[in-house]
Design a protein around this motif. Structure first.
Motif, PDB file in Angstrom:
ATOM      1  N   CYS A 185       0.746  -1.272   0.115  1.00  0.00           N
ATOM      2  CA  CYS A 185      -0.042  -0.035   0.044  1.00  0.00           C
ATOM      3  C   CYS A 185       0.891   1.131   0.146  1.00  0.00           C
ATOM      4  CB  CYS A 185      -0.908  -0.095   1.441  1.00  0.00           C
ATOM      5  SG  CYS A 185      -1.884   1.587   1.431  1.00  0.00           S
ATOM      6  N   SER A 186       1.082   2.034  -1.171  1.00  0.00           N
ATOM      7  CA  SER A 186       1.804   3.246  -1.387  1.00  0.00           C
ATOM      8  C   SER A 186       1.421   4.259  -1.856  1.00  0.00           C
ATOM      9  CB  SER A 186       3.314   2.705  -1.754  1.00  0.00           C
ATOM     10  OG  SER A 186       4.220   3.859  -1.851  1.00  0.00           O
ATOM     11  N   GLY A 187       1.348   5.447  -1.756  1.00  0.00           N
ATOM     12  CA  GLY A 187       0.847   6.724  -2.286  1.00  0.00           C
ATOM     13  C   GLY A 187       1.500   7.841  -1.771  1.00  0.00           C
ATOM     14  N   GLY A 188       0.676   8.843  -1.790  1.00  0.00           N
ATOM     15  CA  GLY A 188       1.593  10.120  -1.405  1.00  0.00           C
ATOM     16  C   GLY A 188       0.689  11.236  -0.836  1.00  0.00           C
ATOM     17  N   ILE A 189       1.327  12.365  -0.711  1.00  0.00           N
ATOM     18  CA  ILE A 189       0.508  13.509  -0.045  1.00  0.00           C
ATOM     19  C   ILE A 189       0.545  14.775  -1.020  1.00  0.00           C
ATOM     20  CG2 ILE A 189       0.614  15.002   2.084  1.00  0.00           C
ATOM     21  CD1 ILE A 189       2.297  13.068   3.400  1.00  0.00           C
TER      22      ILE A 189
END
Length: 332
Positions: A184-188
């Motif tokens: 689970c990986s994403g951003g801001i």
């Protein structure tokens, strides 16, 4: 899509075309009514040695967040049981560490994972950087997913964090994936980055093999005392465009509308769902940040014409919509 040019071509489509294309992809792989409602528990709060400019748990800044030691396994079991009674099927635990040390505390986290799995729930953690052996031990304990956000592009990363590198983050994702744990990986959004920085982050995620199981999209929650305390709110249309682009790029992944919902109008949240978001947090707190109330979320689902989970409206443990606890947070 793999390159910045390819991501730009999709992101800059006329908005109606972009939304339509994202909706087509979404319906091809999922029921659009299948919106996971997620929760998140901070099992160890504050005192993190990292200098992430967005995080109120960093020891580098004077913030109102008090340090709290690692919870006991019994406390976590109680919170997980409460989440399951509200309909949760996935339970996530976040600890404010640079990286966990092997020893009693890491062993306790392994026990927490086992407890959650024994409750017939998926388990997810976000603990910072992991070694290959730690990822393997988490997998052996039954861990379902691991959250470790890239946050932004490689090019902008040093403007946000200096205590670890972009490749440190990618190495952890590689260890997790090799151990057979879902990524689970994403951003801001809203840290001063450009639209291209956001697309470069997605392009980086697109290089992972296998691709992420879920992609959290967080809007910055400016924390008192952090370097980003005075950051401006994210442009609404830019948020919708990024979610639609992520949906097209990662058709089988959960695109999680994560931090920042308490600052979004009901109409903006609905636009995000139409663009392909299919997961939110439930509960009034995300680690150390506020979140919409259960009642507000119940009203949101009613406005969309969806059945409202009984756990929200009456407190019962049965739900009409899938309810999942997720690991998506801006503090990992």
């Amino acid at each position: 899509m793999k390159t910045l040019d390819e991501f730009q071509a999709v992101y800059h489509l006329p908005l109606p075309d972009l939304m339509f294309r994202a909706a087509e992809v979404h319906r091809q792989y999922r029921d659009y009514r299948d919106i996971q409602r997620c929760a998140l528990l901070s099992i160890k709060t504050g005192g993190c040695p990292e200098d992430c400019g967005y995080c109120s748990q960093s020891a580098h800044y004077e913030t109102p967040v008090a340090r709290e030691p690692l919870m006991s396994v019994g406390e976590v079991r109680q919170r997980a049981e409460e989440a399951k009674a509200r309909g949760a099927t996935r339970f996530c635990m976040g600890a404010a560490w640079r990286s966990p040390k092997d020893g009693p505390e890491f062993d306790r986290v392994l026990d927490m994972v086992r407890v959650v799995r024994d409750l017939d729930m998926e388990a997810c953690v976000t603990l910072g950087m992991l070694s290959a052996s730690q990822a393997e031990r988490l997998a052996e304990a039954g861990l379902t997913a691991y959250n470790h956000n890239l946050d932004t592009s490689r090019e902008y990363y040093s403007q946000v964090i200096t205590t670890r590198t972009y490749d440190d983050r990618l190495d952890t994702l590689k260890h997790v994936s090799k151990a057979g744990i879902q990524v689970c990986s994403g951003g801001i959004l809203g840290m001063g980055e450009t639209e291209n920085d956001r697309l470069l982050m997605l392009a980086e995620l697109a290089q992972l093999d296998p691709p992420p199981e879920s992609v959290p999209v967080n809007c910055l929650m400016p924390g008192t005392g952090t370097p980003m305390e005075g950051a401006k709110p994210v442009d609404s249309i830019e948020l919708v465009r990024l979610i639609a682009t992520a949906r097209i790029a990662f058709p089988k992944a959960r695109v999680r509308l994560s931090a920042g919902r308490d600052r979004m109008s009901r109409e903006l949240q609905i636009l995000c769902f139409l663009a392909g978001a299919d997961s939110i947090f439930f509960g009034e707190k995300l680690l150390t940040a506020p979140n919409p109330t259960h009642d507000a979320d119940a009203d949101l689902f009613r406005a969309m014409g969806f059945d409202v989970p009984a756990a929200v409206s009456t407190g019962s443990c049965r739900t009409a919509l899938p309810v999942t606890v997720s690991s998506c947070s801006p503090c990992s």
